[in-house]
Every structure is written in structure tokens, then in C-alpha cells.
Design an enzyme around this catalytic site. Sequence first.
Site, PDB file in Angstrom:
ATOM      1  N   SER A 159       0.987  -1.270   0.179  1.00 11.07           N
ATOM      2  CA  SER A 159      -0.073   0.060   0.126  1.00 11.07           C
ATOM      3  C   SER A 159       0.963   1.251  -0.045  1.00 11.07           C
ATOM      4  O   SER A 159       1.780   1.128   0.638  1.00 11.07           O
ATOM      5  CB  SER A 159      -0.889   0.060   1.070  1.00 11.07           C
ATOM      6  OG  SER A 159      -1.873   1.399   1.228  1.00 11.07           O
ATOM      7  N   LYS A 205      -4.303  -6.857   4.026  1.00 16.62           N
ATOM      8  CA  LYS A 205      -4.413  -5.638   3.029  1.00 16.62           C
ATOM      9  C   LYS A 205      -5.600  -5.302   2.666  1.00 16.62           C
ATOM     10  O   LYS A 205      -6.229  -4.081   2.464  1.00 16.62           O
ATOM     11  CB  LYS A 205      -3.545  -5.963   1.760  1.00 16.62           C
ATOM     12  CG  LYS A 205      -3.534  -4.950   0.569  1.00 16.62           C
ATOM     13  CD  LYS A 205      -3.145  -3.689   0.961  1.00 16.62           C
ATOM     14  CE  LYS A 205      -2.880  -2.822  -0.335  1.00 16.62           C
ATOM     15  NZ  LYS A 205      -3.678  -2.428  -1.236  1.00 16.62           N
ATOM     16  N   HIS A 262      -7.418  -3.144   5.524  1.00 19.25           N
ATOM     17  CA  HIS A 262      -6.689  -1.918   5.277  1.00 19.25           C
ATOM     18  C   HIS A 262      -7.343  -1.082   4.045  1.00 19.25           C
ATOM     19  O   HIS A 262      -7.894  -0.064   4.241  1.00 19.25           O
ATOM     20  CB  HIS A 262      -5.224  -2.119   4.774  1.00 19.25           C
ATOM     21  CG  HIS A 262      -4.618  -0.727   3.917  1.00 19.25           C
ATOM     22  ND1 HIS A 262      -4.955  -0.536   2.990  1.00 19.25           N
ATOM     23  CD2 HIS A 262      -3.883   0.300   4.572  1.00 19.25           C
ATOM     24  CE1 HIS A 262      -4.159   0.750   2.665  1.00 19.25           C
ATOM     25  NE2 HIS A 262      -3.628   0.912   3.838  1.00 19.25           N
ATOM     26  N   ASN A 263      -7.791  -1.792   2.887  1.00 21.52           N
ATOM     27  CA  ASN A 263      -8.385  -1.206   1.951  1.00 21.52           C
ATOM     28  C   ASN A 263      -9.808  -0.812   2.323  1.00 21.52           C
ATOM     29  O   ASN A 263     -10.507   0.277   2.014  1.00 21.52           O
ATOM     30  CB  ASN A 263      -8.507  -2.049   0.642  1.00 21.52           C
ATOM     31  CG  ASN A 263      -7.066  -1.893  -0.041  1.00 21.52           C
ATOM     32  OD1 ASN A 263      -6.001  -1.475   0.632  1.00 21.52           O
ATOM     33  ND2 ASN A 263      -7.183  -1.983  -1.492  1.00 21.52           N
TER      34      ASN A 263
END
Length: 483
Positions: A129, A184, A187-188
Site C-alpha cells: 500500500s 491488506k 486496510h483497503n
Amino acid sequence: MGDYDIGLVGLAVMGENLILNMESHGFQVACYNRTTSKVETFIRGRAKGKNIKGCFSIEELVSSLKRPRKVMLMVKAGAAVDAFIEQVIPFLEQGDIIIDGGNTHFPDTIRRTKYCEKKGVRYIGTGVSGGEEGALKGPSIMPGGSPDAWPFVKPIFQSIAAKVEDGTPCCDWVGENGAGHFVKMVHNGIEYGDMQMITETYQLMKVGLGLSNEDMHQVFARWNKGKLDSYLIEITRDILAYKDDDGHAVIDLILDTAGQKGTGKWTAIEALNQGQPLTLIGEAVFARCLSALKEERVAASQQLAGPGTSFTGNKEQFVDDLEQALYASKIVSYAQGYQLMRAAASEYAWNLNYGGIALMWRGGCIIRSVFLGKIKEAFDRDQNLVNLMLDPFFKNEIMNAVPAWRRVITTAVELGVPVPALSTALAYFDGYRSERLPANLLQAQRDYFGAHTYERVDKPRGEFFHTNWTGRGGTTSASTYTV
């Protein structure tokens, strides 16, 4: 056997920038792209004079690498990754490593790890990221997969990752098989939520208070010096001040229809699969869907009237209230995200380091903020923390913000300005702090029409009962309910 430290497949922007980042940290990198003209362009252009080798076949790429060979794929998620794995494996030997650095859905990484390990090849699926700039200057990197592959990629990944103030890299081992890509994904999802909350405060200031872009630029500049200090607040500040060559504010020229690539949707779907109330990220995804109905909204605006009221209070006080509402809602969003990670860790047998994840997100990535340092401290205090809102620091912060938060939601409703993320965060807070919710009535309804049974407050948990509500039903009940 070659001399190069790592090979990278895929010369789109992220791939190119990661290669340049690796080379700048002293690693020798070989690269390959299916469209080989891109290799030539890169080697003659951005890579010229650097310790980077252009390769024109998979075989040449693999033969250029030191053992255990490390081949990193930066290609489009999905079928392309499987295709490249099949192309690479014939040239690899026992213990070599394939790394997928794309935005892959974590179940695919679970499957690919198992597949590659059966072939004697180690596999890593890693979230990366930070966008273009992060890839070049230092991203947040979230690797998972074959644990014994980590020592071989650790020096490269931790060298190129972003660093926090004390020099700690925003990269560490996340967990087995799909854990890295799962983190991830979350996170998104949190990124979707953060962006939606920020846009709602923008809309309240613009439509509700009638503030100019310059006024709002000043507000976000001030917020970025306080507890909301973060990359997304920072870029919002800059966006609101940006003018094109003709002097027009670019923000006012952009069509109000949002795109999405699916990672927020994946997060919401996994929350449903795990029975976790990720309400804020869900609303953020749906808000993008609603924005895409532009023509319908334009037509509806001519027929469906709003309240027709205007703001009459103290604008400066309301802006301060907005800061508190945004901060409290952010606490809720991260609390929900961490609940999902905890549920998934149990489901998939991952040993996740929750404080370490906050540290990985502390720099380099899109959701980087001062706030994440506080989450790291919360898990340092209690690694078994059930909900972020119960940490002493965050409990105090959210309770202090509640009065302002309620004023913001009330005002938004009165003005007819939609704030789905901010309001669902408050609803979650009120639901989570409620000793008793109306699910007793819901269970009665389910038992009435479907004999789904219920538990009783005066009996031990795990005992189920059925009532013949109408006098016409039998004594047979359905199986017990599960989320």
C-alpha cells in the site's frame, strides 16, 4: 545461477517504482514484462545506468537470480497471477519463492500457497500500500504465505518499506497463507471508510454551512495538525486548494460518481461471512454505489424535496463538532476492522500481531496516521483487547466526543445532508454499549413464523425453546440459528 537478488514481473507503475526502490537500496533486480517492448522502454528510460537487468523471457529472468530464487509478480489480480505461476514454476527448484504483490483476494492466496508448496516452491502473498509514490519511496508491505520464505525476503522488504520515526519498518510477517492479503483487504476497507467519512464532513461544510473551498482548505489544514493528522486529511487539504491553469477549482469540476476496484466490497462480504458488524465500511461501499446512480439522482432531485432548512447555529462551533464526530467515527471504523481480523484469525488459524499490523499501517500506506500509533499502544497494553473502544485511551476519547457527534448527526438529519458513515458509526456505538437490544422481539418473530426457537434470560445459554404462538402449530421446531 545468476547474480540478481530478486526478479520482478510486471512493468506497470507499481512494478517499475518497486524495482527502482529496491535498486536504490542496493539490491540487484531483474525484470520482465509480457509485452517485452515495455522492458526495452524501461531499461532505456527510468532504469538507465542502474543495476537493473531487462529480461525478455521467464526463463532468462529465473536464470538471472541467486538461489533461493525470488520472483515477484506485480500483475493484475486474478487469472493473470495463476497464468504466471504456471509459466514460472517449470524453471524453479525446491525452495525457490514466488511472491504475489498485487491486490489479490485472500482466498486465492490460500489456494496458491497450498498449490505451490505441493510443488516444492515457497509462496508469499503480500499487500503493498502507498500508491505510486509509496512504491517508489517506501510503501507499507504486508506479507503472508509460507513462513519459511520470510527470512529470505525480509531484508529486501524491510529495506524498501516506509519507516516510522524510530526507524522501524512498516513491514513485518503477518501470518500463514492468505493472512497478508487479508490484512491488506481490511486496510483497503478501512480506507473506504476513512474516505467516505471525510467526504461527509466536506459535504456538511459545503452544503450545510456554505463554506468556500478556501474555508474548507483552512479547516483541513488545521485538522491535520491535531489528532486527525493523516495522509488522507493532508491530501484533502491540498485538493481543496488546487486550481487549474484557468484558475478554476478542480474539485468543483469533478463528476460526483465514485469508482471502486472491489477490495472494499470484499471486506464487507467477508464481514457478512464472519458475522461481524462492519457497518461503516459497508455504508462506505454502498455510498459509492449510490453515487454511481448519477442520472437517477438528478431526476429524483426534481421530484423528491428535502427539508428546505438552513443552518442557523455557530459555524465555528459546528466545525469543531465535525472534527470530534470524524474522530469518534474513525475509532469505530478501526474497532470494527480489528474485530473482523480477530474473527478471521480464529477461522483461518492465523496468529496475527494486532499491534504490529497498526505499526505496518503507521507509515507508507494510504491510511497512515498518527492515530495508528495509538492503536499500537492499545495492543501493547492488552494484546487480547476485545474491542478498541474498551481500551482506556480510546474509551476516554470516544466518550469525550459523543456530545459533539450527536449534535453533528442531528444537524445533518435536520438539513437533509446524508452522512451514512458518520451516522452508522454512532448507531454501532449505541448498539455496542447497550446491555439489551430488541433482538428478543426479532427472535420471537422468527420463532412465530418459522419455529426457529429462542434462548431465555432465565435459563442457561445454549438451551433453546419454542412457543406455539397461535395454538395451531405443532411441537416440532427448526434447527437452532447461527450467524
